[in-house]
Scaffold this motif. Structure first.
Motif, mmCIF file in Angstrom:
data_model
loop_
_atom_site.group_PDB
_atom_site.id
_atom_site.type_symbol
_atom_site.label_atom_id
_atom_site.label_comp_id
_atom_site.label_asym_id
_atom_site.label_seq_id
_atom_site.Cartn_x
_atom_site.Cartn_y
_atom_site.Cartn_z
ATOM 1 N N ALA A 13 -16.994 29.590 39.402
ATOM 2 C CA ALA A 13 -16.319 28.652 38.499
ATOM 3 C C ALA A 13 -17.271 27.612 37.924
ATOM 4 O O ALA A 13 -16.852 26.770 37.124
ATOM 5 C CB ALA A 13 -15.182 27.951 39.244
ATOM 6 N N GLY A 14 -18.555 27.650 38.362
ATOM 7 C CA GLY A 14 -19.551 26.753 37.798
ATOM 8 C C GLY A 14 -19.731 25.443 38.534
ATOM 9 O O GLY A 14 -20.308 24.497 37.982
ATOM 10 N N TYR A 15 -19.281 25.365 39.789
ATOM 11 C CA TYR A 15 -19.419 24.131 40.575
ATOM 12 C C TYR A 15 -20.502 24.309 41.635
ATOM 13 O O TYR A 15 -20.603 25.361 42.267
ATOM 14 C CB TYR A 15 -18.104 23.764 41.245
ATOM 15 C CG TYR A 15 -17.032 23.311 40.290
ATOM 16 C CD1 TYR A 15 -16.970 21.992 39.848
ATOM 17 C CD2 TYR A 15 -16.063 24.211 39.840
ATOM 18 C CE1 TYR A 15 -15.983 21.577 38.982
ATOM 19 C CE2 TYR A 15 -15.066 23.798 38.965
ATOM 20 C CZ TYR A 15 -15.030 22.479 38.531
ATOM 21 O OH TYR A 15 -14.051 22.068 37.676
ATOM 22 N N ALA A 16 -21.307 23.257 41.838
ATOM 23 C CA ALA A 16 -22.339 23.277 42.871
ATOM 24 C C ALA A 16 -21.699 22.989 44.226
ATOM 25 O O ALA A 16 -20.773 22.183 44.338
ATOM 26 C CB ALA A 16 -23.417 22.237 42.568
ATOM 27 N N THR A 17 -22.196 23.655 45.263
ATOM 28 C CA THR A 17 -21.677 23.463 46.619
ATOM 29 C C THR A 17 -22.832 23.244 47.587
ATOM 30 O O THR A 17 -23.978 23.624 47.311
ATOM 31 C CB THR A 17 -20.853 24.675 47.086
ATOM 32 O OG1 THR A 17 -21.668 25.850 46.999
ATOM 33 C CG2 THR A 17 -19.617 24.854 46.234
#
Length: 256
Positions: A13-17
């Protein structure tokens, strides 16, 4: 409980974790990870009867004998049965709650022999036995199959990951222990030392199987001083090595 998105789904989804916790590193990402899917609602119920009884007999010279029996339960914490999964894709490990945990059931027996003396002193010996059914045990190194993870029901493929979770022991775990305790006020000393008080105890524990967080030996000690409006105290506790987690290789720690 929350049904958060996995690290792979967040990346897609394009989110950094964060690699260690698999949680998003921004407020917007955390909101998407935890609130984009509805919570999972589960409920359960159980009934218990808790019979108990005690007997106390007073011997001459201020010696008391007490025998007690009780039935109790210990409920799992919310952290053990619900909460976020921590998936570490680098180490290929998973720390997960266990929603199937039910309360421990315990039948407890206790015997106490105590001598009371002046000034405000106690010397006592205590014995106990707890027969626990379904004892909580933190276990690591579980395969996905041992944990019960089935990717076909939806979710990421964790077949090659090792799981850590809280499980319940099979059968009945018998815990036994003995404690010797002593406490006394030292107000018979001359001033200003008559404000001192001392206490100490030694505990011996053992079980009929490997049990986490059960210290074979423990000692405590304390010194107090009270004078007018002042009250000062110092405490010390020593705990022997004990098993923190059951795994393929048992790990232990010492606390002092």
């Amino acid at each position: 409980e929350y049904n958060p998105l996995t690290r792979a789904e967040m990346t897609a989804a394009g989110y950094a974790t964060d690699a260690a916790t698999s949680r998003a590193t921004t407020g917007e990402g955390l909101g998407y990870q935890y609130f984009s899917r509805p919570k999972v609602h589960r409920k359960g119920n159980y009934d218990n009867l808790f019979p108990s009884a005690s007997l106390k007999y007073k011997f001459p010279k201020d010696i008391d004998f007490t025998f007690g029996f009780s039935s109790t339960i210990r409920r799992p914490t919310f952290g053990d049965i619900t909460g976020a999964w921590v998936i570490n894709d680098t180490a290929r490990t998973v720390t997960a709650p266990n929603r199937n945990l039910t309360p421990e059931e315990s039948k407890n027996f206790a015997v106490r022999l105590a001598k009371y003396f002046e000034p405000r002193g106690t010397l006592a010996v205590n014995f106990f036995q707890n027969d626990v059914k379904g004892l909580f045990v933190t276990q690591s190194g579980l395969t996905a199959e041992e944990f019960g993870w089935d990717a076909s029901q939806g979710g990421p493929d964790l077949s090659n990951y090792l799981f850590t979770t809280t499980r319940q022991g099979t059968g009945v775990t018998r815990l036994r222990g003995m404690e010797i305790e002593y406490s006394q006020s030292l107000n018979f000393l001359p001033k200003p030392f008559n404000g001192f008080g001392v206490r100490a105890s030694y505990t011996r524990n053992y079980a009929n199987g490997q049990t986490t967080l059960l210290a074979p030996h423990a000692m405590t000690g304390g010194l107090t001083y009270a004078r007018r409006k002042w009250n000062v105290y110092a405490n010390y506790k020593w705990t022997d090595d004990n098993i923190a987690t059951l795994a393929t290789v048992l790990r232990s720690y010492r606390s002092e």
